[in-house]
Design an enzyme around this catalytic site. Structure first.
Site, PDB file in Angstrom:
ATOM      1  N   ARG A 157      31.393  40.637  45.238  1.00  0.00           N
ATOM      2  CA  ARG A 157      31.373  39.413  44.414  1.00  0.00           C
ATOM      3  C   ARG A 157      31.948  39.621  43.005  1.00  0.00           C
ATOM      4  O   ARG A 157      31.623  38.870  42.081  1.00  0.00           O
ATOM      5  CB  ARG A 157      29.948  38.843  44.296  1.00  0.00           C
ATOM      6  N   SER A 204      24.233  30.476  47.592  1.00  0.00           N
ATOM      7  CA  SER A 204      23.287  31.477  47.078  1.00  0.00           C
ATOM      8  C   SER A 204      23.267  31.445  45.556  1.00  0.00           C
ATOM      9  O   SER A 204      24.311  31.592  44.916  1.00  0.00           O
ATOM     10  CB  SER A 204      23.688  32.874  47.544  1.00  0.00           C
ATOM     11  N   GLU A 274      24.564  34.354  40.912  1.00  0.00           N
ATOM     12  CA  GLU A 274      25.878  34.379  41.551  1.00  0.00           C
ATOM     13  C   GLU A 274      26.644  33.119  41.142  1.00  0.00           C
ATOM     14  O   GLU A 274      27.869  33.128  41.025  1.00  0.00           O
ATOM     15  CB  GLU A 274      25.707  34.420  43.086  1.00  0.00           C
TER      16      GLU A 274
HETATM   17  C1  LIG Z   1      26.443  25.619  51.387  1.00  0.00           C
HETATM   18  C2  LIG Z   1      27.172  26.745  50.702  1.00  0.00           C
HETATM   19  C3  LIG Z   1      27.341  27.953  51.338  1.00  0.00           C
HETATM   20  C4  LIG Z   1      28.032  28.997  50.714  1.00  0.00           C
HETATM   21  N1  LIG Z   1      28.166  30.186  51.372  1.00  0.00           N
HETATM   22  C5  LIG Z   1      28.835  31.197  50.774  1.00  0.00           C
HETATM   23  C6  LIG Z   1      29.015  32.450  51.436  1.00  0.00           C
HETATM   24  O1  LIG Z   1      28.588  32.651  52.573  1.00  0.00           O
HETATM   25  N2  LIG Z   1      29.684  33.436  50.787  1.00  0.00           N
HETATM   26  C7  LIG Z   1      30.193  33.257  49.543  1.00  0.00           C
HETATM   27  O2  LIG Z   1      30.814  34.179  49.016  1.00  0.00           O
HETATM   28  N3  LIG Z   1      30.014  32.106  48.880  1.00  0.00           N
HETATM   29  C8  LIG Z   1      29.359  31.069  49.465  1.00  0.00           C
HETATM   30  N4  LIG Z   1      29.189  29.893  48.791  1.00  0.00           N
HETATM   31  C9  LIG Z   1      29.623  29.770  47.399  1.00  0.00           C
HETATM   32  C10 LIG Z   1      31.026  29.187  47.235  1.00  0.00           C
HETATM   33  O3  LIG Z   1      31.402  28.341  48.287  1.00  0.00           O
HETATM   34  C11 LIG Z   1      32.048  30.283  47.145  1.00  0.00           C
HETATM   35  O4  LIG Z   1      31.709  31.129  46.083  1.00  0.00           O
HETATM   36  C12 LIG Z   1      33.458  29.772  46.909  1.00  0.00           C
HETATM   37  O5  LIG Z   1      34.313  30.864  46.859  1.00  0.00           O
HETATM   38  C13 LIG Z   1      33.599  28.997  45.620  1.00  0.00           C
HETATM   39  O6  LIG Z   1      34.834  28.337  45.673  1.00  0.00           O
HETATM   40  P1  LIG Z   1      35.092  26.998  44.860  1.00  0.00           P
HETATM   41  O7  LIG Z   1      36.508  26.651  45.024  1.00  0.00           O
HETATM   42  O8  LIG Z   1      34.114  25.965  45.229  1.00  0.00           O
HETATM   43  O9  LIG Z   1      34.823  27.519  43.392  1.00  0.00           O
HETATM   44  P2  LIG Z   1      34.262  26.750  42.131  1.00  0.00           P
HETATM   45  O10 LIG Z   1      32.803  26.519  42.289  1.00  0.00           O
HETATM   46  O11 LIG Z   1      35.101  25.571  41.827  1.00  0.00           O
HETATM   47  O12 LIG Z   1      34.488  27.869  41.029  1.00  0.00           O
HETATM   48  C14 LIG Z   1      33.757  29.083  41.098  1.00  0.00           C
HETATM   49  C15 LIG Z   1      34.379  30.074  40.128  1.00  0.00           C
HETATM   50  O13 LIG Z   1      35.695  30.354  40.573  1.00  0.00           O
HETATM   51  C16 LIG Z   1      36.627  30.085  39.543  1.00  0.00           C
HETATM   52  N5  LIG Z   1      37.855  29.607  40.169  1.00  0.00           N
HETATM   53  C17 LIG Z   1      38.003  28.649  41.109  1.00  0.00           C
HETATM   54  N6  LIG Z   1      39.306  28.532  41.441  1.00  0.00           N
HETATM   55  C18 LIG Z   1      39.976  29.434  40.691  1.00  0.00           C
HETATM   56  C19 LIG Z   1      41.346  29.801  40.570  1.00  0.00           C
HETATM   57  N7  LIG Z   1      42.303  29.216  41.284  1.00  0.00           N
HETATM   58  N8  LIG Z   1      41.675  30.770  39.684  1.00  0.00           N
HETATM   59  C20 LIG Z   1      40.737  31.363  38.932  1.00  0.00           C
HETATM   60  N9  LIG Z   1      39.426  31.054  38.994  1.00  0.00           N
HETATM   61  C21 LIG Z   1      39.062  30.110  39.870  1.00  0.00           C
HETATM   62  C22 LIG Z   1      35.983  29.034  38.666  1.00  0.00           C
HETATM   63  O14 LIG Z   1      36.520  29.051  37.359  1.00  0.00           O
HETATM   64  C23 LIG Z   1      34.530  29.500  38.719  1.00  0.00           C
HETATM   65  O15 LIG Z   1      34.325  30.522  37.774  1.00  0.00           O
HETATM   66  C24 LIG Z   1      28.520  28.829  49.402  1.00  0.00           C
HETATM   67  C25 LIG Z   1      28.350  27.600  48.753  1.00  0.00           C
HETATM   68  C26 LIG Z   1      27.690  26.566  49.399  1.00  0.00           C
HETATM   69  C27 LIG Z   1      27.521  25.267  48.682  1.00  0.00           C
END
Ligand SMILES: Cc1cc2nc3c(=O)[nH]c(=O)nc-3n(C[C@H](O)[C@H](O)[C@H](O)COP(=O)(O)OP(=O)(O)OC[C@H]3O[C@@H](n4cnc5c(N)ncnc54)[C@H](O)[C@@H]3O)c2cc1C
Length: 280
Positions: A157, A204, A274
């Site tokens: 992570r 999480s 996280e």
């Molecule tokens: C129901 C559920 C289940 C999940 N299960 C998992 C799992 O099993 N494993 C896991 O790892 N995560 C899980 N997650 C968490 C999440 O989906 C992941 O961490 C995912 O990678 C976040 O992506 P996002 O585009 O939604 O990021 P955001 O929430 O939009 O952003 C998260 C971070 O990433 C940064 N970011 C986003 N895009 C970029 C980019 N292009 N360049 C630089 N920085 C960027 C943002 O600035 C922020 O700091 C889960 C979430 C939910 C709601």
């Protein structure tokens, strides 16, 4: 590029909490991105908002979305370049279409490719970096660079991208042939059973401390089901905090602090968030 002033952010976070942002910008290409990054110092790159908690007051931050950078470029030898704005679920669908294998264990993660790469997201023993060949980023000097995986630091992570606050523009993956549909179906079903998918949440809340599971520590500390305002430690999955409907930003922050304190008192272990928190 599209620029919106005084933009309501509530629907951009999967927690369905968020105030009014000074600016929200939708980027359409690399040149625009670099121009905006040079101009806007107080900014936040938003993917799908599935890991991001946004304050519900007035926000000075400029939010930047790369959702329009969502292409898939296939070299037809298993090497695929993907725009950071693509929904990860679309990449899984594409793997099925092309009979590619490698990231099925991550099926059901609701984020964008950029979000997953930023934090080296993963599940069930697989991390997104397992299949990455290189990433294209904009660095702290607003330079567009392609970095090979072996030249990049990453672990559980954590990535150098996150540490240095770089922006992910695209990621190149290498897949083998042989899509495993049964693995995708299995983990999607498991998620629907073990995650509170019908209530707003951010996945999480806490990282797993080495050798422990946060969920188990939260149960041991007797905190599952704890409610503060509209926030609840989920009865479905104790490492998830859910919005019961009208939760405020302050409710989520209070319950996070309450859980950290409770787990520390009971087990001596310090939980670390996280989720990402945008405070102002
Ligand atoms: C129901 C559920 C289940 C999940 N299960 C998992 C799992 O099993 N494993 C896991 O790892 N995560 C899980 N997650 C968490 C999440 O989906 C992941 O961490 C995912 O990678 C976040 O992506 P996002 O585009 O939604 O990021 P955001 O929430 O939009 O952003 C998260 C971070 O990433 C940064 N970011 C986003 N895009 C970029 C980019 N292009 N360049 C630089 N920085 C960027 C943002 O600035 C922020 O700091 C889960 C979430 C939910 C709601």
């Amino acid at each position: 590029m599209k620029l919106y002033k005084n933009h309501l952010m509530k629907n951009y976070s999967n927690m369905k909490i968020g105030g009014i942002a000074k600016e929200f910008i939708e980027i359409e290409n690399r040149d625009e991105l670099i121009e905006i990054l040079k101009e806007k110092k107080n900014r936040f790159i938003l993917g799908n908002g599935t890991n991001t908690l946004i304050n519900d007051g007035e926000l000075e931050t400029t939010f930047i979305s790369l959702k329009a950078i969502d292409y898939i470029k296939d070299e037809n030898n298993g090497v695929v370049e993907v725009g950071a704005g693509l929904d990860f679920s679309d990449l899984i669908d594409y793997m099925e279409e092309k009979d590619y294998t490698g990231l099925e264990n991550l099926a059901g993660i609701p984020g964008s490719v950029g979000g997953l790469v930023f934090m080296n997201g993963g599940a069930h023993g697989t991390e997104v970096f397992d299949r990455i060949v290189s990433v294209e980023i904009v660095d702290e000097n607003n330079e567009l660079r392609r970095i090979k995986k072996e030249d990049l630091k990453f672990s559980y992570r954590v990535t150098e991208i996150k540490e240095k606050n770089w922006v992910v523009v695209s990621a190149t993956f290498k897949f083998d042939k042989g899509y495993l549909k049964e693995v995708v179906d299995k983990y999607k079903l498991k998620r629907s059973e073990n995650h509170p998918l019908n209530e707003p949440n951010l996945g999480s809340t806490f990282k797993n401390p080495e050798g422990y599971f946060s969920a188990r520590l939260i149960i041991e500390a007797g905190l599952q089901g704890k409610q503060i305002g509209g926030a609840e430690v989920s009865m479905v999955h104790p490492n998830f905090i859910v919005n019961k409907g009208e939760a405020k930003f302050s409710d989520i922050i209070e319950i996070i602090n309450h859980v950290k304190l409770g787990v520390k008192d009971k087990t001596g272990i310090e939980l670390e968030e996280e989720i990402i928190i945008v405070r102002n």
